[in-house]
Structure formats: C-alpha cells, structure tokens
Write an enzyme that holds these catalytic residues in place. Structure first.
Site, mmCIF file in Angstrom:
data_model
loop_
_atom_site.group_PDB
_atom_site.id
_atom_site.type_symbol
_atom_site.label_atom_id
_atom_site.label_comp_id
_atom_site.label_asym_id
_atom_site.label_seq_id
_atom_site.Cartn_x
_atom_site.Cartn_y
_atom_site.Cartn_z
ATOM 1 N N ASN A 7 25.240 39.147 -11.949
ATOM 2 C CA ASN A 7 25.088 37.919 -11.167
ATOM 3 C C ASN A 7 26.471 37.309 -10.922
ATOM 4 O O ASN A 7 27.182 36.969 -11.876
ATOM 5 C CB ASN A 7 24.188 36.951 -11.950
ATOM 6 C CG ASN A 7 23.961 35.651 -11.198
ATOM 7 O OD1 ASN A 7 24.889 35.090 -10.646
ATOM 8 N ND2 ASN A 7 22.733 35.174 -11.193
ATOM 9 N N HIS A 10 28.851 32.587 -10.313
ATOM 10 C CA HIS A 10 29.910 31.707 -10.811
ATOM 11 C C HIS A 10 31.300 32.080 -10.323
ATOM 12 O O HIS A 10 32.251 31.314 -10.509
ATOM 13 C CB HIS A 10 29.826 31.585 -12.332
ATOM 14 C CG HIS A 10 28.559 30.867 -12.719
ATOM 15 N ND1 HIS A 10 28.179 29.688 -12.120
ATOM 16 C CD2 HIS A 10 27.563 31.196 -13.572
ATOM 17 C CE1 HIS A 10 27.021 29.302 -12.614
ATOM 18 N NE2 HIS A 10 26.614 30.197 -13.486
ATOM 19 N N HIS A 43 22.132 33.962 -6.347
ATOM 20 C CA HIS A 43 21.126 32.919 -6.184
ATOM 21 C C HIS A 43 21.591 32.006 -5.063
ATOM 22 O O HIS A 43 22.569 31.275 -5.228
ATOM 23 C CB HIS A 43 20.986 32.146 -7.503
ATOM 24 C CG HIS A 43 19.896 31.131 -7.511
ATOM 25 N ND1 HIS A 43 19.559 30.428 -8.638
ATOM 26 C CD2 HIS A 43 19.056 30.695 -6.539
ATOM 27 C CE1 HIS A 43 18.549 29.605 -8.367
ATOM 28 N NE2 HIS A 43 18.242 29.736 -7.085
ATOM 29 N N ARG A 45 21.075 28.891 -3.680
ATOM 30 C CA ARG A 45 20.337 27.669 -4.044
ATOM 31 C C ARG A 45 20.150 26.791 -2.829
ATOM 32 O O ARG A 45 20.963 26.817 -1.893
ATOM 33 C CB ARG A 45 21.091 26.903 -5.134
ATOM 34 C CG ARG A 45 21.170 27.646 -6.459
ATOM 35 C CD ARG A 45 21.791 26.772 -7.524
ATOM 36 N NE ARG A 45 20.869 25.754 -7.979
ATOM 37 C CZ ARG A 45 20.203 25.799 -9.140
ATOM 38 N NH1 ARG A 45 20.382 26.792 -9.973
ATOM 39 N NH2 ARG A 45 19.368 24.829 -9.450
ATOM 40 N N ARG A 49 25.233 25.143 -3.955
ATOM 41 C CA ARG A 49 26.337 24.714 -4.827
ATOM 42 C C ARG A 49 27.313 25.845 -5.129
ATOM 43 O O ARG A 49 28.446 25.594 -5.479
ATOM 44 C CB ARG A 49 25.806 24.110 -6.124
ATOM 45 C CG ARG A 49 25.132 25.097 -7.044
ATOM 46 C CD ARG A 49 24.814 24.461 -8.373
ATOM 47 N NE ARG A 49 23.725 23.509 -8.273
ATOM 48 C CZ ARG A 49 22.953 23.173 -9.321
ATOM 49 N NH1 ARG A 49 23.206 23.679 -10.510
ATOM 50 N NH2 ARG A 49 21.962 22.339 -9.180
ATOM 51 N N GLU A 70 18.027 35.898 -5.836
ATOM 52 C CA GLU A 70 17.169 34.924 -6.516
ATOM 53 C C GLU A 70 16.935 33.792 -5.538
ATOM 54 O O GLU A 70 17.889 33.262 -4.959
ATOM 55 C CB GLU A 70 17.869 34.359 -7.752
ATOM 56 C CG GLU A 70 18.089 35.383 -8.831
ATOM 57 C CD GLU A 70 18.921 34.804 -9.972
ATOM 58 O OE1 GLU A 70 19.309 33.620 -9.919
ATOM 59 O OE2 GLU A 70 19.193 35.551 -10.907
ATOM 60 N N THR A 101 19.100 27.492 -14.006
ATOM 61 C CA THR A 101 17.646 27.637 -14.028
ATOM 62 C C THR A 101 17.158 27.420 -15.465
ATOM 63 O O THR A 101 17.550 28.149 -16.368
ATOM 64 C CB THR A 101 17.264 29.051 -13.542
ATOM 65 O OG1 THR A 101 18.046 29.334 -12.389
ATOM 66 C CG2 THR A 101 15.804 29.137 -13.191
ATOM 67 N N GLU A 151 10.643 39.413 -14.265
ATOM 68 C CA GLU A 151 11.875 39.213 -15.035
ATOM 69 C C GLU A 151 11.566 38.185 -16.121
ATOM 70 O O GLU A 151 11.272 37.019 -15.821
ATOM 71 C CB GLU A 151 13.022 38.720 -14.145
ATOM 72 C CG GLU A 151 14.286 38.462 -14.972
ATOM 73 C CD GLU A 151 15.517 38.115 -14.133
ATOM 74 O OE1 GLU A 151 15.599 38.526 -12.962
ATOM 75 O OE2 GLU A 151 16.404 37.434 -14.678
ATOM 76 N N HIS A 190 18.903 35.719 -18.367
ATOM 77 C CA HIS A 190 19.281 34.325 -18.578
ATOM 78 C C HIS A 190 19.847 34.106 -19.972
ATOM 79 O O HIS A 190 19.179 34.352 -20.964
ATOM 80 C CB HIS A 190 18.144 33.326 -18.336
ATOM 81 C CG HIS A 190 18.706 32.007 -17.884
ATOM 82 N ND1 HIS A 190 19.167 31.064 -18.751
ATOM 83 C CD2 HIS A 190 18.947 31.550 -16.635
ATOM 84 C CE1 HIS A 190 19.649 30.049 -18.050
ATOM 85 N NE2 HIS A 190 19.535 30.313 -16.769
HETATM 86 N N1 PXP Z 1 18.155 35.716 -14.101
HETATM 87 C C1 PXP Z 1 17.787 34.624 -13.398
HETATM 88 C C2 PXP Z 1 16.444 34.612 -12.748
HETATM 89 C C3 PXP Z 1 18.659 33.523 -13.233
HETATM 90 O O1 PXP Z 1 18.274 32.452 -12.537
HETATM 91 C C4 PXP Z 1 19.949 33.600 -13.807
HETATM 92 C C5 PXP Z 1 20.919 32.480 -13.602
HETATM 93 O O2 PXP Z 1 21.196 32.344 -12.254
HETATM 94 C C6 PXP Z 1 20.295 34.763 -14.517
HETATM 95 C C7 PXP Z 1 19.375 35.792 -14.668
HETATM 96 C C8 PXP Z 1 21.648 34.937 -15.140
HETATM 97 O O3 PXP Z 1 21.797 34.024 -16.176
HETATM 98 P P1 PXP Z 1 23.213 33.889 -16.903
HETATM 99 O O4 PXP Z 1 24.175 33.355 -15.877
HETATM 100 O O5 PXP Z 1 22.935 32.933 -17.999
HETATM 101 O O6 PXP Z 1 23.591 35.252 -17.372
#
Ligand code: PXP
Length: 236
Positions: A7, A10, A43, A45, A49, A70, A101, A151, A190
């Site tokens: 992901n 960030h 994601h 959003r 952001r 996402e 999330t 998931e 997550h």
């Molecule tokens: N899975 C989902 C559905 C999420 O919303 C997120 C955060 O955007 C993640 C995984 C990844 O989470 P993390 O950034 O804490 O690894």
C-alpha cells in the site's frame, strides 16, 4: 504462501504535505514491483488526503502486477472504480475524521449498499474483496453478498500484545478457516509490521497481505543516510 500487496498511500501523504510532485507514488509502485510486490494497493479516499485521481489513472496504465483499489461503497467512488478498472476493489468503511481505516466495513448493517456496489463492480469485470472484521456474522454476510474475497482486519491483533494478542490471532485463525471453507480468497491487513506479520502470514490458506505504513516508514529510514550523502556531495 502469502502474497504481498504494498500500500503506497503514505508516499502520497508525504507529497501532499507540500502539495508538490515528489515523492511520486507512481515511482514507488515501480520500485515496489522491482522489490517483488505481488500487488500495488491504493486507497482513493473521498477527501483525497493522499492518493489523487491522477495517481490512480497513471497507476492503472503502468502497474504490471495486480492493482488493488480500496474504496468506499459510496456510488461516486464505485463509479470511478468502474471507469478506471483496477484488477480488484477492496470495499472499506470511510469516515472523514479518522486517521486511518479504524475497523472493517459493517456489511451486515450496510447490506443493501454493499450489494449494489458489488453488483456494479462485478459487472465491470472487477474482483471484489470486502474488508471486514474477523467475525462470523460479517463473514456469513460477505459470502451471502457474493464477494470473491474477504480481507480480514488485523488491526486489533496488531494493537494488542502478549496473551490478548494471542487471543486475537486465534480469532483470525478461526475466521480464516471460515473464509476458506466458503471458497472465498483469504486476504488480511491493517497495522501489520515487520514484528507482527509472521504469525498472520503463516495462517493456513493466507493469500494477500496488504501492508502500507510499516513499509513506507522503513523505506524512509533505510534510505535516509544515502539521501543525506547525495545532498552533501552536491553542496560540497
Ligand atoms: N488494508 C486495508 C483495507 C486498509 O484500509 C489499509 C490502510 O489503508 C491497509 C490494509 C494497510 O494498513 P497499514 O497502512 O496499517 O499497513
């Protein structure tokens, strides 16, 4: 064997802190692929952001592995997904005031809206995964709704330590077995980090692990000395 969905939200968070062009999440996606990522996850959003519409569009044209988007069940977001056509959409809950999330999508409470989103996405040829808490009611509803994957939210496991963390792992293990028995693809994510990921990766039948913050956090630090050296060389 578990696969890795990286992901890159960030990376975009750092860019948006200055509203500039760097670091570009599209570059990060290419480097993640070179590093062996099995999927790239973003994601988009509703408040934009971090990831922007342009990012999603360029990623659709450039990512060579699976692209997992996402998105919220809001019709406007589903419409964007149907137009851009990522390989997979993971439906997630979204609240503007949250930092990230905070829990799984409550597919029991939002059954009708989730069903509508799934119908539109699947009609566009997109695989649908539901981001849900590892609880039997949510898994039953996900199966009933005809999603192809679930998931499991690992946030509570990730935030716990010691015995409570073990209890959360047992809960994830039971939920994983339910997902597999229902013949859905098993994904999880997550809050997973270099320290807590292994027991989750070892759960039987585990598919895609979506990991963002921990990888981006480590990337900033493992690259820091080199970045400083390069600046030093320039000005010296
Ligand atoms: N899975 C989902 C559905 C999420 O919303 C997120 C955060 O955007 C993640 C995984 C990844 O989470 P993390 O950034 O804490 O690894």
């Amino acid at each position: 064997m578990a696969t890795l969905g990286v992901n890159i939200d960030h990376v975009a968070t750092i860019r948006q802190a200055r509203r500039t062009v760097e670091p570009d999440p599209v570059w990060a996606a290419a480097l993640a692929e070179l590093g062996g990522a099995d999927a790239i996850t973003v994601h988009l959003r509703e408040d934009r952001r971090h990831i922007q519409d342009r990012d999603l569009e360029v990623l659709r044209r450039t990512v060579q592995v699976k692209l997992n988007l996402e998105c919220a069940i809001a019709p406007a977001m589903v419409e964007i997904a149907c137009r851009v056509k990522p390989d997979q959409v993971t439906l997630v809950p979204e609240k503007r005031e949250e930092i990230t999330t905070e829990g799984g999508l409550d597919v029991v409470a939002h059954k009708a809206a989730t069903a509508e989103a799934i119908k539109r996405l699947q009609a566009a040829g997109i695989v649908v995964s539901l981001f849900i808490d590892p609880c039997p009611r949510q898994i039953d509803a996900a199966v009933e709704l005809g999603a192809q994957a679930a998931e499991l939210h690992t946030g509570e496991y990730a935030n716990a330590t010691g015995e409570p963390q073990h209890a959360k792992l047992v809960e994830l293990s039971r939920a994983s077995a339910m997902v597999r028995q229902a013949k859905l693809e098993l994904n999880a994510g997550h809050g997973l980090t270099y320290r807590n990921v292994v027991p989750v990766a070892r759960l039987e039948g585990m598919g895609e692990l979506n990991i963002g913050h921990s990888i981006v956090a480590r990337a900033v630090l493992v690259g820091f000395s080199q970045a400083v050296r390069e600046m030093k060389q320039l000005i010296g």
